[in-house]
Design an enzyme around this catalytic site. Structure first.
Site, PDB file in Angstrom:
ATOM      1  N   SER A 116       0.840  -1.190   0.000  1.00 15.21           N
ATOM      2  CA  SER A 116       0.000   0.000   0.000  1.00 15.21           C
ATOM      3  C   SER A 116       0.876   1.242   0.000  1.00 15.21           C
ATOM      4  O   SER A 116       1.663   1.463   0.931  1.00 15.21           O
ATOM      5  CB  SER A 116      -0.907   0.017   1.230  1.00 15.21           C
ATOM      6  OG  SER A 116      -1.493   1.294   1.383  1.00 15.21           O
TER       7      SER A 116
ATOM      8  N   GLY B  27      -9.272   4.004   6.882  1.00 14.44           N
ATOM      9  CA  GLY B  27      -9.036   5.428   7.068  1.00 14.44           C
ATOM     10  C   GLY B  27      -7.606   5.790   7.399  1.00 14.44           C
ATOM     11  O   GLY B  27      -7.149   6.868   7.046  1.00 14.44           O
TER      12      GLY B  27
ATOM     13  N   GLY C  56      -1.229   1.656   9.680  1.00 18.58           N
ATOM     14  CA  GLY C  56      -0.554   1.385  10.940  1.00 18.58           C
ATOM     15  C   GLY C  56      -1.438   0.888  12.067  1.00 18.58           C
ATOM     16  O   GLY C  56      -0.999   0.854  13.225  1.00 18.58           O
TER      17      GLY C  56
ATOM     18  N   ASP D 168      -6.720  -6.455   4.113  1.00 21.87           N
ATOM     19  CA  ASP D 168      -6.029  -5.178   4.238  1.00 21.87           C
ATOM     20  C   ASP D 168      -6.179  -4.690   5.666  1.00 21.87           C
ATOM     21  O   ASP D 168      -7.297  -4.478   6.141  1.00 21.87           O
ATOM     22  CB  ASP D 168      -6.649  -4.174   3.260  1.00 21.87           C
ATOM     23  CG  ASP D 168      -5.955  -2.816   3.264  1.00 21.87           C
ATOM     24  OD1 ASP D 168      -5.022  -2.624   4.066  1.00 21.87           O
ATOM     25  OD2 ASP D 168      -6.364  -1.951   2.460  1.00 21.87           O
TER      26      ASP D 168
ATOM     27  N   GLY E 252      -3.211  -4.350   9.209  1.00 22.26           N
ATOM     28  CA  GLY E 252      -2.463  -5.093  10.212  1.00 22.26           C
ATOM     29  C   GLY E 252      -1.779  -6.337   9.682  1.00 22.26           C
ATOM     30  O   GLY E 252      -1.424  -7.231  10.463  1.00 22.26           O
TER      31      GLY E 252
ATOM     32  N   SER F 121       2.866  -0.454   6.407  1.00 25.34           N
ATOM     33  CA  SER F 121       4.019  -0.241   7.281  1.00 25.34           C
ATOM     34  C   SER F 121       4.908  -1.471   7.362  1.00 25.34           C
ATOM     35  O   SER F 121       6.130  -1.351   7.528  1.00 25.34           O
ATOM     36  CB  SER F 121       3.549   0.169   8.684  1.00 25.34           C
ATOM     37  OG  SER F 121       2.619  -0.763   9.205  1.00 25.34           O
TER      38      SER F 121
END
Length: 222
Positions: free
Chosen positions: A10, A144, A147, A175, A177, A198
């Protein structure tokens, strides 16, 4: 699993001051798809980018551009995102009043059609449009922001969606975590396409991105 595992970084977690370079770097580092998180500050509490930015960075990679439209309404912007170079367009079931018609339009534009489900949305929302779909995206965090921590209850939901898909040629994407600690359980539940932000972009270099992508693939195998 029968389907090839896909890793879709992402770009929300990338350095936006050098967005084209960041996309090219994850491409070379082993990304299968490039995931574009489009937010409008209305459907979700954040604003990211629109079709002009997608068009500007399209030349940075030949990989599949996977647009996740967290916008409401989505229908007025479908053509623009297709024209900007998106090859897959995913809309939210919660944001589309006439979901079947929206999915028909996405396919008519020559794009793969996807539906995303927020954590609190039942998978029954898609049972009557499965034959319009190329992808189902189960949000494993509330949309939204990047992380966020993975919501464990979504594992059961992923498994239920996999059962609904059956033998259809539909990708099951997750999508939120996604990390080496969660990706194995998600794969066992039935997911085959993994969006990670991340977990991939930490380190800030192409070498780090390659190591992070390889760590995700290794965790699936393990």
């Amino acid at each position: 699993m029968a389907a090839e595992i896909l890793i879709a970084p992402s770009i929300l977690s990338s350095d936006f001051s050098r967005l084209g370079e960041e996309i090219a770097a994850v491409d070379r580092a082993g990304a299968d798809w490039i995931h574009l998180d489009v937010m409008d500050g209305h459907f979700v509490p954040n604003i990211t980018f629109g079709p002009p930015i997608v068009a500007a960075v399209r030349k940075a990679s030949v990989k599949f551009f996977d647009a996740h439209l967290m916008i409401e309404p989505a229908d007025p912007y479908l053509d623009a995102f297709a024209e900007a170079g998106c090859e897959g367009i995913t809309v939210h079931a919660e944001a589309c009043r006439h979901l079947d018609r929206t999915l028909q339009r996405i396919r008519a534009l020559g794009c793969k059609a996807g539906v995303a489900l927020n954590p609190a949305t039942s998978e029954t929302a898609i049972e009557h449009v499965l034959d319009r779909l190329d992808l189902v995206l189960v949000m494993t965090v509330n949309p939204g922001f990047g992380g966020q921590s993975f919501i464990p209850a979504m594992l059961e939901k992923v498994a239920r969606v996999r059962a609904m898909i059956g033998t259809r040629d539909i990708r099951l994407q997750v999508d939120g975590g996604v990390s080496p600690e969660t990706i194995g359980d998600l794969a066992r539940a039935g997911a085959d396409c993994f969006v990670a932000g991340s977990a991939i972009y930490r380190g800030g270099s192409e070498a780090a991105y390659r190591q992070n992508i390889e760590a995700l693939r290794a965790a699936v195998v393990a």
